[in-house]
Design an enzyme around this catalytic site. Structure first.
Site, PDB file in Angstrom:
ATOM      1  N   GLY A 390      36.591  49.044  36.822  1.00  0.00           N
ATOM      2  CA  GLY A 390      35.576  48.383  36.013  1.00  0.00           C
ATOM      3  C   GLY A 390      36.182  47.221  35.253  1.00  0.00           C
ATOM      4  N   GLY A 393      38.644  46.355  29.088  1.00  0.00           N
ATOM      5  CA  GLY A 393      38.219  46.744  27.751  1.00  0.00           C
ATOM      6  C   GLY A 393      37.203  47.859  27.688  1.00  0.00           C
ATOM      7  N   GLY A 395      37.944  51.071  28.384  1.00  0.00           N
ATOM      8  CA  GLY A 395      38.596  52.326  28.025  1.00  0.00           C
ATOM      9  C   GLY A 395      39.180  53.085  29.197  1.00  0.00           C
ATOM     10  CB  SER A 714      24.423  38.952  45.015  1.00  0.00           C
ATOM     11  OG  SER A 714      25.061  38.149  44.050  1.00  0.00           O
ATOM     12  CE  LYS A 757      24.963  41.443  40.984  1.00  0.00           C
ATOM     13  NZ  LYS A 757      24.707  41.349  42.431  1.00  0.00           N
TER      14      LYS A 757
END
Length: 825
Positions: A390, A393, A395, A714, A757
């Site tokens: 991901g 920041g 975690g 996309s 998104k």
């Protein structure tokens, strides 16, 4: 025993050489004469072993045999005379006439030194005259025999040849003595004296380091000059042999290299150390053996370690290989072989720890709790390989600490960012200088247990070059079927990693090789919505920053509205790292006020933010309305989370229907724009667009924020909607955003990053979202709180997109009719 004279003191010099007798200070040739009337027809005989005394010399002789002691004790007066004869065979205990040489020397007893045990007596004799032993007349209690005195033939007084001969003997004798060290000065002076000539020859004969048989030959020579010649020849021969021996010893000594010298010194040092309490080297080896016995390793490993310890014993401590072998054994013995920490199977405690440290992240927490549940029921389970991916920041790394605490395991972390050497994973072979184990084994040493939580940070940023591919080396580490026999080049012994819980983190899994991805269980941590960020700030970030800046917990209160404003106006991220930095900036300003005792409001309001953080940095991505034709809202994924982006299309009059693309677009995005225009050309009748419109109007498609690179498929349906709106001048549905890839046949294909998104759409105030029908499964995996207030349209064809997105209404200022008529021409 007769009484000794107190003034007869004979001095002995120790020169570490063959000299054991000296020339008496006041002796001359006349003193060698004896009064034959004092002897009689028979004389006591003392048989000597390997010792021959010459006339004019003094010599101490140890007397130990019973017959010899009786012969000495039979002498009743001072300066008694006795016959000294050497044995032919020194091993004969009770010699007879045939066991003794024919020629001997009559010796005068100078002093008798008796020891307290009365079994050994040392007698100092002075040689007087040569004699021939004619017969043995008495065997017991001591030897006695008849004799005849032998006079030596003197050299002539003015014989120059004899004088030169004596000088040569002096020089040769001094030269030989100096080979054993510097002789005493008095002895040198006495030898150089010309007073004693014949005595000098006899002195040298007595002290020559030659066999007794050869000395006896010298004693048998009657002519003193002949004896001197023979002596000089022997002196020269012995001197040459000694010089050759010393040269050989010197060459041999020089050939000893430094290592051999150090070995001898080390042996001496070892002896000294043993005297002082033991050898440190042996103490280390004993310690290794003792530690090896306590280890819980397999039989194969035990045998391998035993071989290595024996190899260390054979090495010299000063050898370069010794320190390498010592470090290797230290590493092997420090490793936790089958040493485990006890897992905490309290599922409620684990859930509490995970919830306390991290807000959200429900998937990860659920996976950890499931693993604990299975482990609790089965008791043994190969640890999973989890990959958290991901944006920065959110975690991912700190989650590893929480997992370790929840399980009650040790925690270790290694960062793979920028790693490009395979040896960092597998270690270096011990043949290299400075070899060391790889990072996996190093961190197992640090953990001290065989089942830690092992965080592999930034696994997507591993590089490769001519030194190998570290990502390929990780295949063995991260494969539950192989890592039970992980092979480190330095250890050269298989090590079990199957009980280690590996947690990998990555920002972008597209850069990770497919074989490595297949070995990991992927868990998406896409980011936090506004409400989650507010809770994270209140529960974790603000208390941490207050403590870090030395402020009390009640020094400042930040209301939720203010936190939301900081998140919206001063950060643009999926995680909370920038939010943490902004809160730290607030605390630094506050610390200054507290330190200077300035007045301040303990509640930070929105209007106070410019004072603490400056002017607002970002404006919220907001929907801009649908008053213009050709402007459509799309959804994009970035490394810091999702964003909305606007696709703008404008038409300008011109022949040829030129297509212009701007906005720093990548190749894939440019192809999507051309694809959209081609589809529109081939399906223009569906939208009521004249054929010649494409030839009489230039098309300019732009994506704002032109400095930021953009790419990916996309935006396909967003581009075709923008082009259709521009050519038809129809409005786009309000508060609508879309994402999806298109094909030339008009199909809509699924895309990734749906969760990010959707979060971006919520931040921008979007109400409706168009997605590919196949992306419906991604929506089911998102929490309901993220979907609240959104309406989804799932499509599979472009016509469905256009039917939903384009309204029947025209924009306020459409292209005038005249232009339209020109377009029909």
């Amino acid at each position: 025993m007769f009484e000794e004279e107190k003034n007869d003191i004979l001095r002995f010099e120790d020169n570490s050489g063959p000299v054991i007798s000296i020339i008496s200070d006041d002796l001359d040739e006349q003193d060698c004469n004896i009064n034959e009337g004092d002897l009689g027809t028979e004389i006591p005989i003392l048989a000597l072993r390997n010792t021959i005394i010459f006339p004019g010399t003094s010599l101490p002789i140890a007397v130990a045999r019973t017959k010899s002691l009786r012969a000495i004790r039979s002498l009743k007066k001072k300066k008694a005379l006795i016959g000294l004869v050497c044995q032919r065979n020194p091993e004969t205990e009770d010699p007879d006439l045939h066991d003794l040489y024919d020629i001997g020397v009559i010796g005068e007893v100078i002093r008798v030194i008796e020891l307290s045990d009365d079994e050994n007596v040392t007698v100092i004799f002075q040689g007087k005259k040569r004699f021939r032993l004619n017969s043995i007349t008495q065997q017991s209690p001591y030897l006695k025999g008849t004799y005849s005195i032998i006079d030596s033939t003197k050299a002539e007084a003015d014989d120059k040849e004899y004088e030169i001969l004596l000088d040569s003997i002096r020089d040769a004798t001094l030269h030989m003595m100096r080979m054993f060290g510097e002789p005493p000065r008095e002895l040198v002076q006495k030898l150089k004296s010309r007073n004693s000539t014949a005595i000098l020859v006899n002195y040298c004969c007595t002290n020559l380091p030659i066999a007794a048989a050869e000395k006896q030959e010298l004693l048998n020579i009657d002519n003193e000059k002949d004896r001197a010649y023979r002596l000089l020849m022997i002196l020269n021969r012995e001197t040459q042999m000694m010089e050759m021996k010393m040269n050989i010893q010197m060459r041999t000594r020089e050939e000893l290299n430094q290592q051999q010298k150090e070995y001898f010194l080390q042996q001496q040092l070892r002896t000294i150390q043993d005297e002082l309490g033991g050898n440190p080297q042996q103490a280390d080896i004993d310690e290794f053996k003792e530690r090896a016995l306590r280890k819980k390793w397999s039989k194969e490993v035990a045998e391998a370690v035993e071989r290595e310890i024996k190899k260390l014993e054979r090495l010299h401590p000063q050898s370069p290989d010794y320190s390498t072998q010592f470090s290797y054994l230290q590493t092997v013995l420090d490793l936790p072989w089958n040493e485990f920490t006890k897992d905490n199977f309290n599922l409620k405690h684990a859930q509490k720890v995970l919830d306390r440290d991290h807000f959200g992240l429900e998937k990860v927490k659920e996976r950890i709790i499931e693993h604990l549940a299975v482990l609790k029921l089965k008791g043994d389970l190969k640890s999973p390989i989890i990959c958290l991916y991901g944006p920065p920041g959110v975690g991912k790394t700190s989650l590893g600490k929480s997992v370790a605490e929840a399980l009650g395991r040790k925690y270790v972390r290694v960062s793979f960012g920028g790693l490009h050497d395979e040896s960092e994973i597998r270690g270096h072979r011990r043949t290299y200088i400075g070899a060391m184990p790889g990072r996996i084994i190093q961190n197992m040493l640090k953990a001290g247990s065989s089942n830690p939580v092992f965080v592999l940070d930034e696994i997507d940023k591993i590089g490769n070059d001519f030194r190998g591919d570290p990502a390929s080396a990780l295949l063995e580490v991260l494969d539950p079927e192989q890592n039970s026999t992980f092979h480190d080049n330095y250890l050269n012994i298989d090590y079990d990693l199957s009980k280690v819980m590996f947690i990998a983190t990555a920002n972008n899994i597209s850069s990770i090789s497919q074989p490595l991805l297949d070995r990991m269980e992927l868990i998406d941590i896409s980011g936090y919505i506004l409400e989650e960020k507010v809770e994270i700030a209140r529960r974790h970030l603000i208390p941490k920053q207050l403590e870090n800046h030395g402020l009390s917990p009640d020094a400042l209160e930040i209301p939720k509205k203010t936190i939301e404003k900081i998140i919206d106006g001063y950060t643009r991220e999926s995680g909370v790292r920038s939010l943490d930095k902004e809160l730290a900036k607030v605390m630094r300003k506050l610390a200054l006020k507290v330190a200077t005792k300035a007045n301040y409001n303990k509640s930070l309001e929105i209007q106070d933010l410019p004072e603490f953080l400056g002017e607002q940095k970002f404006s919220r991505d907001e929907y801009q309305g649908n008053e213009y034709a050709g402007v459509v809202t799309g959804l994009a994924w970035t490394s810091v989370g999702g964003e909305i982006l606007f696709i703008e299309t404008s038409l300008s009059k011109g022949k040829g229907g030129k297509l212009t693309l701007t906005g720093n677009l990548g190749d894939v995005m440019k192809e999507s724009a051309m694809l959209a225009l081609e589809y529109l050309r081939s399906h223009n009748q569906y939208l009521g667009i004249e054929d010649k419109a494409f030839e009489n109007w230039h098309v300019h498609l732009h994506v704002p924020e032109g400095a930021i690179p953009k790419d990916g498929p996309s935006a396909g349906i967003t581009m075709i909607t923008s082009l259709a709106s521009a050519f038809t001048q129809r409005k786009v549905r309000a508060n609508l955003a879309m994402t999806g890839e298109i094909t030339l046949r008009g199909k809509v294909l699924p895309v990734g990053g749906i969760r990010e998104k959707i979060l971006a759409a919520k931040r921008a105030g979007i109400k409706e979202i168009i997605l590919c029908k196949e992306n419906q499964k991604d929506i089911k995996e998102i929490k309901d709180s993220y979907l609240k207030g959104l309406k989804f349209h799932f499509v599979s064809d472009i016509k469905e997109v256009l039917d939903i997105a384009l309204l029947k209404d025209k924009v306020k200022n459409p292209i005038d009719l005249k232009v339209k008529e020109e377009a029909k021409m």
